[in-house]
Design a protein around this motif. Sequence first.
Motif, mmCIF file in Angstrom:
data_model
loop_
_atom_site.group_PDB
_atom_site.id
_atom_site.type_symbol
_atom_site.label_atom_id
_atom_site.label_comp_id
_atom_site.label_asym_id
_atom_site.label_seq_id
_atom_site.Cartn_x
_atom_site.Cartn_y
_atom_site.Cartn_z
ATOM 1 N N ASN A 121 0.898 -1.355 0.138
ATOM 2 C CA ASN A 121 0.154 0.110 -0.097
ATOM 3 C C ASN A 121 0.941 1.203 0.159
ATOM 4 O O ASN A 121 0.670 2.161 -0.697
ATOM 5 C CB ASN A 121 -0.837 0.136 1.218
ATOM 6 C CG ASN A 121 -1.716 1.320 1.163
ATOM 7 O OD1 ASN A 121 -1.414 2.354 1.748
ATOM 8 N ND2 ASN A 121 -2.977 1.177 0.543
ATOM 9 N N ALA A 122 1.916 1.306 0.820
ATOM 10 C CA ALA A 122 2.821 2.494 0.922
ATOM 11 C C ALA A 122 3.404 2.496 -0.658
ATOM 12 O O ALA A 122 3.505 3.606 -1.050
ATOM 13 C CB ALA A 122 3.826 2.206 2.150
ATOM 14 N N THR A 123 3.904 1.526 -1.065
ATOM 15 C CA THR A 123 4.674 1.511 -2.110
ATOM 16 C C THR A 123 3.701 2.112 -3.309
ATOM 17 O O THR A 123 4.048 2.855 -4.218
ATOM 18 C CB THR A 123 5.284 0.317 -2.535
ATOM 19 O OG1 THR A 123 6.112 -0.187 -1.581
ATOM 20 C CG2 THR A 123 6.289 0.392 -3.967
ATOM 21 N N PHE A 124 2.620 1.320 -3.570
ATOM 22 C CA PHE A 124 1.670 2.014 -4.518
ATOM 23 C C PHE A 124 1.116 3.258 -4.300
ATOM 24 O O PHE A 124 0.885 4.238 -5.136
ATOM 25 C CB PHE A 124 0.576 0.946 -4.856
ATOM 26 C CG PHE A 124 1.251 -0.379 -5.737
ATOM 27 C CD1 PHE A 124 1.017 -0.256 -7.063
ATOM 28 C CD2 PHE A 124 1.681 -1.367 -5.144
ATOM 29 C CE1 PHE A 124 1.370 -1.231 -7.784
ATOM 30 C CE2 PHE A 124 1.732 -2.475 -5.921
ATOM 31 C CZ PHE A 124 1.850 -2.616 -7.333
ATOM 32 N N GLY A 125 0.894 3.573 -3.150
ATOM 33 C CA GLY A 125 0.554 5.031 -2.870
ATOM 34 C C GLY A 125 1.500 6.067 -3.145
ATOM 35 O O GLY A 125 1.047 7.268 -3.392
ATOM 36 N N ASN A 126 2.738 5.676 -2.875
ATOM 37 C CA ASN A 126 3.757 6.672 -2.980
ATOM 38 C C ASN A 126 4.003 6.757 -4.679
ATOM 39 O O ASN A 126 4.957 7.582 -4.881
ATOM 40 C CB ASN A 126 5.061 6.215 -2.369
ATOM 41 C CG ASN A 126 4.903 6.490 -0.826
ATOM 42 O OD1 ASN A 126 4.264 7.349 -0.579
ATOM 43 N ND2 ASN A 126 5.724 5.935 0.031
ATOM 44 N N ALA A 127 3.417 5.722 -5.425
ATOM 45 C CA ALA A 127 3.646 5.991 -6.764
ATOM 46 C C ALA A 127 3.156 7.279 -7.295
ATOM 47 O O ALA A 127 3.963 7.892 -8.265
ATOM 48 C CB ALA A 127 2.969 4.833 -7.240
ATOM 49 N N ALA A 128 2.226 7.709 -6.840
ATOM 50 C CA ALA A 128 1.785 8.900 -7.128
ATOM 51 C C ALA A 128 2.540 9.941 -7.024
ATOM 52 O O ALA A 128 3.002 11.137 -7.691
ATOM 53 C CB ALA A 128 0.418 9.243 -6.554
ATOM 54 N N GLU A 129 3.470 9.870 -5.732
ATOM 55 C CA GLU A 129 4.009 11.001 -5.049
ATOM 56 C C GLU A 129 5.456 10.865 -6.039
ATOM 57 O O GLU A 129 6.043 12.072 -6.342
ATOM 58 C CB GLU A 129 4.382 10.766 -3.701
ATOM 59 C CG GLU A 129 5.487 11.504 -3.054
ATOM 60 C CD GLU A 129 4.332 12.936 -2.536
ATOM 61 O OE1 GLU A 129 5.400 13.911 -2.377
ATOM 62 O OE2 GLU A 129 3.294 12.943 -2.588
#
Length: 356
Positions: free
Chosen positions: A65-73
């Motif tokens: 979740n952190a990885t895919f969530g940070n994809a946008a960042e």
Amino acid sequence: MKKIGFPAVLLIFFALSAIGHYAEWNYTLQFVISAVAVIFMAGFLGKATESVAHYAGQRLGGFLNATFGNAAELIIGILLVKEGHFDMVKASITGSIIGNLLLVLGLSLLAGGLKYKIQNFNVTLAGLNGSLMILAIIALFVPAIFLHNHALHNEDKNLLSLIVAGILIVAYLLWLIFSMITHKNYLADVTENTEEELPNDHEPAWSKGQSILYLVIATVMVAFVSEWLVHTLDPITEKFGLTELFVGAFVVAIVGNAAEHSAAIMLAMKNKIGAAVEIAVGSSLQIALFVAPVLIFVSHLFSQPMDIFFTVIEIAAIGVSVFIAKSITQDGSTNWYEGLLLLAVYGILGVSFYLV
């Protein structure tokens, strides 16, 4: 009258965002539509991540979740670096770190604590997360002190930035090996495999293959919308008289962190506080130890490289966020009032950044 489903709403806002960008609608309207589209996609991403976590376990699910969530960042950061908006990139990194440690974690502890009096997670993991957060502060603080005290020549800025970035990336990759492979059981969440503590748990809506596919699709959609969103930032900043520091640290960061917002709060309310903390704190660590250093290396592919030297305001904001987040999570036990304390600090920083 038939209700419109969530996937349909997501596709509608994605389409509107695309049309607004290519038809060159009003920039304010473009920004609002793109921001809403990212938030809807984040909710979809969070649901897919929770489904994957059911199959892979809470810690790996939280990491995904952190990885895919940070994809946008990361995508927004690369686009901003390409445009030469280094100040906004650093402000966005700052905002993402403090947003996850204070806003996401704070809302998760508050929401979970209102439903469950006390929630517990692995105390050893909490201590190690705290140590890694301190490493991130050191990596930002030490180079800045050397530069501001004129102990470092300007021509050495890029070299030091690359070396520090490389050290942080190696430290983060070794942390993944330590936490996910060699000491996986040692750092397992206290609620892992305990059905009685997960009364709201249920079978996921999708299979493992579908969940992974939806994660990838959502990330690709976020990549497109993020690019359209970045193109609206300059006119929005100028129109409303906002500073790049505030836009990067709060506006861009909140939109970019929408995935963590939805998933972490949802998991905390299901008494999976370990996974919620893994998302919030793990995402901050990933931004500080991986995403920011990667952006420094990526910037060297363009005409002007970015350095690792943050402003005193940004370092101070990250420092106080790490201090209170570490003090609250170090005992492996949380409650709703601790969540409120984190939100109070976030409010103080938000007002301060706005008035800068």
